[in-house]
Design a protein around this motif. Structure first.
Motif, PDB file in Angstrom:
ATOM      1  N   GLU A  28       0.790  -1.228   0.000  1.00  0.00           N
ATOM      2  CA  GLU A  28       0.000   0.000   0.000  1.00  0.00           C
ATOM      3  C   GLU A  28       0.821   1.276   0.000  1.00  0.00           C
ATOM      4  O   GLU A  28       0.424   2.283  -0.597  1.00  0.00           O
ATOM      5  N   SER A  29       1.965   1.265   0.680  1.00  0.00           N
ATOM      6  CA  SER A  29       2.656   2.538   0.852  1.00  0.00           C
ATOM      7  C   SER A  29       4.134   2.313   1.143  1.00  0.00           C
ATOM      8  O   SER A  29       4.576   1.179   1.380  1.00  0.00           O
ATOM      9  N   ALA A  30       4.911   3.410   1.120  1.00  0.00           N
ATOM     10  CA  ALA A  30       6.340   3.342   1.421  1.00  0.00           C
ATOM     11  C   ALA A  30       6.794   4.691   1.960  1.00  0.00           C
ATOM     12  O   ALA A  30       6.116   5.714   1.790  1.00  0.00           O
ATOM     13  N   ILE A  31       7.949   4.681   2.611  1.00  0.00           N
ATOM     14  CA  ILE A  31       8.541   5.907   3.149  1.00  0.00           C
ATOM     15  C   ILE A  31      10.038   5.865   2.882  1.00  0.00           C
ATOM     16  O   ILE A  31      10.670   4.805   3.016  1.00  0.00           O
ATOM     17  N   ALA A  32      10.627   6.982   2.485  1.00  0.00           N
ATOM     18  CA  ALA A  32      12.055   7.061   2.185  1.00  0.00           C
ATOM     19  C   ALA A  32      12.780   7.862   3.259  1.00  0.00           C
ATOM     20  O   ALA A  32      12.309   8.933   3.672  1.00  0.00           O
ATOM     21  N   PHE A  33      13.907   7.341   3.715  1.00  0.00           N
ATOM     22  CA  PHE A  33      14.757   7.996   4.704  1.00  0.00           C
ATOM     23  C   PHE A  33      16.058   8.452   4.043  1.00  0.00           C
ATOM     24  O   PHE A  33      16.407   7.981   2.967  1.00  0.00           O
ATOM     25  N   VAL A  34      16.809   9.321   4.738  1.00  0.00           N
ATOM     26  CA  VAL A  34      18.037   9.865   4.156  1.00  0.00           C
ATOM     27  C   VAL A  34      19.209   8.903   4.243  1.00  0.00           C
ATOM     28  O   VAL A  34      20.251   9.130   3.633  1.00  0.00           O
ATOM     29  N   GLY A  74      14.787  -1.618   2.801  1.00  0.00           N
ATOM     30  CA  GLY A  74      15.844  -1.687   1.812  1.00  0.00           C
ATOM     31  C   GLY A  74      16.642  -0.404   1.770  1.00  0.00           C
ATOM     32  O   GLY A  74      16.276   0.597   2.392  1.00  0.00           O
ATOM     33  N   THR A  75      17.741  -0.444   1.044  1.00  0.00           N
ATOM     34  CA  THR A  75      18.568   0.751   0.862  1.00  0.00           C
ATOM     35  C   THR A  75      18.433   1.257  -0.567  1.00  0.00           C
ATOM     36  O   THR A  75      18.090   0.511  -1.477  1.00  0.00           O
ATOM     37  N   SER A 135      21.438   2.920  -6.966  1.00  0.00           N
ATOM     38  CA  SER A 135      22.527   3.869  -7.243  1.00  0.00           C
ATOM     39  C   SER A 135      22.279   5.271  -6.709  1.00  0.00           C
ATOM     40  O   SER A 135      22.438   6.266  -7.421  1.00  0.00           O
ATOM     41  N   SER A 136      21.877   5.362  -5.462  1.00  0.00           N
ATOM     42  CA  SER A 136      21.625   6.662  -4.862  1.00  0.00           C
ATOM     43  C   SER A 136      22.122   6.613  -3.426  1.00  0.00           C
ATOM     44  O   SER A 136      23.196   6.076  -3.164  1.00  0.00           O
ATOM     45  N   CYS A 137      21.345   7.156  -2.519  1.00  0.00           N
ATOM     46  CA  CYS A 137      21.666   7.091  -1.094  1.00  0.00           C
ATOM     47  C   CYS A 137      20.364   7.199  -0.324  1.00  0.00           C
ATOM     48  O   CYS A 137      19.430   7.885  -0.749  1.00  0.00           O
ATOM     49  N   GLY A 138      20.286   6.511   0.799  1.00  0.00           N
ATOM     50  CA  GLY A 138      19.068   6.542   1.598  1.00  0.00           C
ATOM     51  C   GLY A 138      18.522   5.150   1.814  1.00  0.00           C
ATOM     52  O   GLY A 138      19.177   4.146   1.514  1.00  0.00           O
ATOM     53  N   GLY A 139      17.319   5.082   2.352  1.00  0.00           N
ATOM     54  CA  GLY A 139      16.681   3.796   2.599  1.00  0.00           C
ATOM     55  C   GLY A 139      15.177   3.940   2.560  1.00  0.00           C
ATOM     56  O   GLY A 139      14.641   5.052   2.426  1.00  0.00           O
ATOM     57  N   THR A 165      17.853  15.404  -5.572  1.00  0.00           N
ATOM     58  CA  THR A 165      18.631  14.767  -6.638  1.00  0.00           C
ATOM     59  C   THR A 165      18.837  13.280  -6.364  1.00  0.00           C
ATOM     60  O   THR A 165      18.834  12.460  -7.282  1.00  0.00           O
ATOM     61  N   LEU A 166      18.976  12.900  -5.081  1.00  0.00           N
ATOM     62  CA  LEU A 166      19.130  11.485  -4.723  1.00  0.00           C
ATOM     63  C   LEU A 166      17.810  10.735  -4.896  1.00  0.00           C
ATOM     64  O   LEU A 166      17.785   9.589  -5.359  1.00  0.00           O
TER      65      LEU A 166
END
Length: 471
Positions: free
Chosen positions: A158-164, A295-296, A302-306, A334-335
């Motif tokens: 249903e959903s996702a969240i991105a961290f730095v 996940g990362t 090819s970026s950064c974060g999780g 940009t990431l």
């Protein structure tokens, strides 16, 4: 007083308002925190003068010195922190030399893909470099929602969240969802970031033998205590060993014991499954059977974060209460754009994942035929070559570098002493010739070191202890 006249500034009134505001702010603190402070003040012993320890005297620093002195005694160069002079993929450049590279996890060769670079550059033009604030306040950008929607669709949840940060993702999510009344059961080889999250949560921690479902069953059956929540954590592909979690068997236990299941896909996304969608696709399972997908963004994408993917309710909780999200700057636009572009390419070009799996299988086959110890690896994204001795592993890495191959050692304390290894990250861009050359040279150089009995046994312990005492 006329309308045009201003009331004189009153320091007394200002101080009163300030004190009132501070009092109200203090009253918002949780009672548990106030009680904790009161207890510590009550129980505090009589103040005594103590000598502040020096960092130089800490045992952790002595351990670093011991490793450095051992390397110096055997004339071993430090293989870590070498600067790459180009974007590192199947090849790299260090000190002006082009090398075959097995030390970077650009698994699908997307770090220099034109579409990824183009979207990243456009994001810089549109938004600059930084989100400049937490997403909760002023850091939200359209690309954040687009990335999260794409990740959720990729998993079919249903959903996702991105961290730095990928590390922060585990720390923030676990510590947000669990507390001192809860239990976490994890694989003994789980990533350090998960251990940090468990520690921060205050939850009770139990481990089970690596990838041993029978032992997990035993731990769950013998758990004593009335826990509010129970979380089991595994990795899709284990980062140090390269083997795959037995997800079908773990899901059977989940149905029996009723725990939350969290799967770390850092080294599985873009690798496992016909379309590279990860562990659930590899086993032909419904991703919704797993409660928390983690996940990362720094490997396949090819970026950064999780990220965390799962139910809408799970993501709503994390966006509202996970400290690493609420109180951290938002992922750089940009990431986020680079990660989004990578996920879109993976969806369009599953042949990249297929190429990586072929390369991994070839590397594993050749290594085993050469008599190299590949441990538990399934021949996917990670193939370790077990060396045993930490100093021997470091020297092997240096010998490979001299021969034109970049592969880094994993030594104590990252792994127990006696289990040191070189860890080879396989990519879709490696050629068969590169793989064959690397395996042959690795086998040859390791045999030479073994024949010389090079390693910890070669150290003059008495001399090293004298040197350590002078530091």
């Amino acid at each position: 007083m006329s309308q045009n006249e201003q009331r004189p500034f009153s320091p007394k009134m200002s101080t009163s308002l300030k004190e009132n505001l501070i009092d109200r702010m203090r009253n918002t603190h949780q009672s548990s925190e106030r009680n904790r402070m009161a207890r510590s003040e009550r129980e505090a012993p009589v103040t005594v003068r103590r000598k502040q320890p020096r960092f130089e005297d800490m045992p952790e620093y002595k351990q670093v010195l011991t490793q450095q002195l051992a390397s110096q005694q055997l004339h071993i160069d430090n293989p870590f922190y070498r600067a790459h002079e180009t974007a590192a993929g199947a090849t790299t450049v260090i000190d002006g030399r082009k090398l075959i590279n097995f030390a970077s996890y650009d698994y699908l060769g997307l770090n220099r893909h034109p579409a990824v670079l183009a979207q990243a550059k456009k994001a810089i033009d549109d938004f600059g470099i930084s989100a400049s604030a937490s997403r909760l306040v002023a850091g939200e950008r359209p690309v954040h929602a687009a990335l999260e929607e794409r990740l959720a669709a990729f998993y079919g949840v249903e959903s996702a969240i991105a961290f730095v940060s990928g590390y922060l993702t585990n720390v923030a999510a676990i510590s947000c969802l669990l507390g001192p009344q809860d239990l976490v059961v994890h694989d003994e080889f789980i990533h350090n970031s998960a251990l940090a999250g468990i520690k921060l949560s205050g939850a009770t921690r139990r481990l089970f033998k690596h990838n041993d479902v029978a032992d997990l069953d035993h731990v769950l059956r013998t758990v004593a205590g009335d826990y509010r929540r129970i979380l089991v954590i595994v990795e899709g592909i284990y980062s140090m060993d390269g083997d795959v979690a037995n997800l079908p068997a773990i899901l059977k236990l989940k149905a029996e014991y009723g725990f939350w299941l969290m799967v770390d896909e850092a080294h599985a996304l873009g690798i496992l499954g016909p379309k590279g969608r990860g562990t659930f696709e590899h086993f032909g399972l419904d991703a919704k059977e797993v409660d928390i997908w983690m996940g990362t963004l720094s490997k396949t994408t090819s970026s950064c974060g999780g990220y965390i993917a799962g139910s809408a309710a799970l993501i709503a909780i994390l966006k509202a209460q996970a400290g690493g999200f609420v109180y951290s700057v938002g992922l750089a636009p940009t990431l986020a754009s680079a990660a989004l572009a990578s996920v879109e390419i993976l969806a369009r070009e599953p042949e990249r994942a297929a190429a990586l799996r072929r390369n991994g299988a070839l590397f594993l086959k050749l290594a085993q035929e050469a008599g190299l110890d590949t441990g538990l690896s399934g021949g996917f994204s990670v193939v370790p070559i077990l060396v045993g001795d930490s100093l021997r592993a470091v020297q092997l890495s240096n010998d490979l570098l001299a021969a034109g191959i970049n592969a880094l050692p994993i030594i104590h304390p990252a792994v127990p002493e006696g289990q040191a290894r070189l860890r080879f990250f396989i990519t879709s861009d490696h050629t068969e010739a590169q793989i064959r050359e690397t395996v042959a040279i690795t086998a040859e150089r390791l045999k030479a070191l073994t024949d010389r009995n090079f390693g910890l046994a070669s150290i003059n312990v008495e001399q090293m202890m004298k040197l350590l005492a002078t530091q």
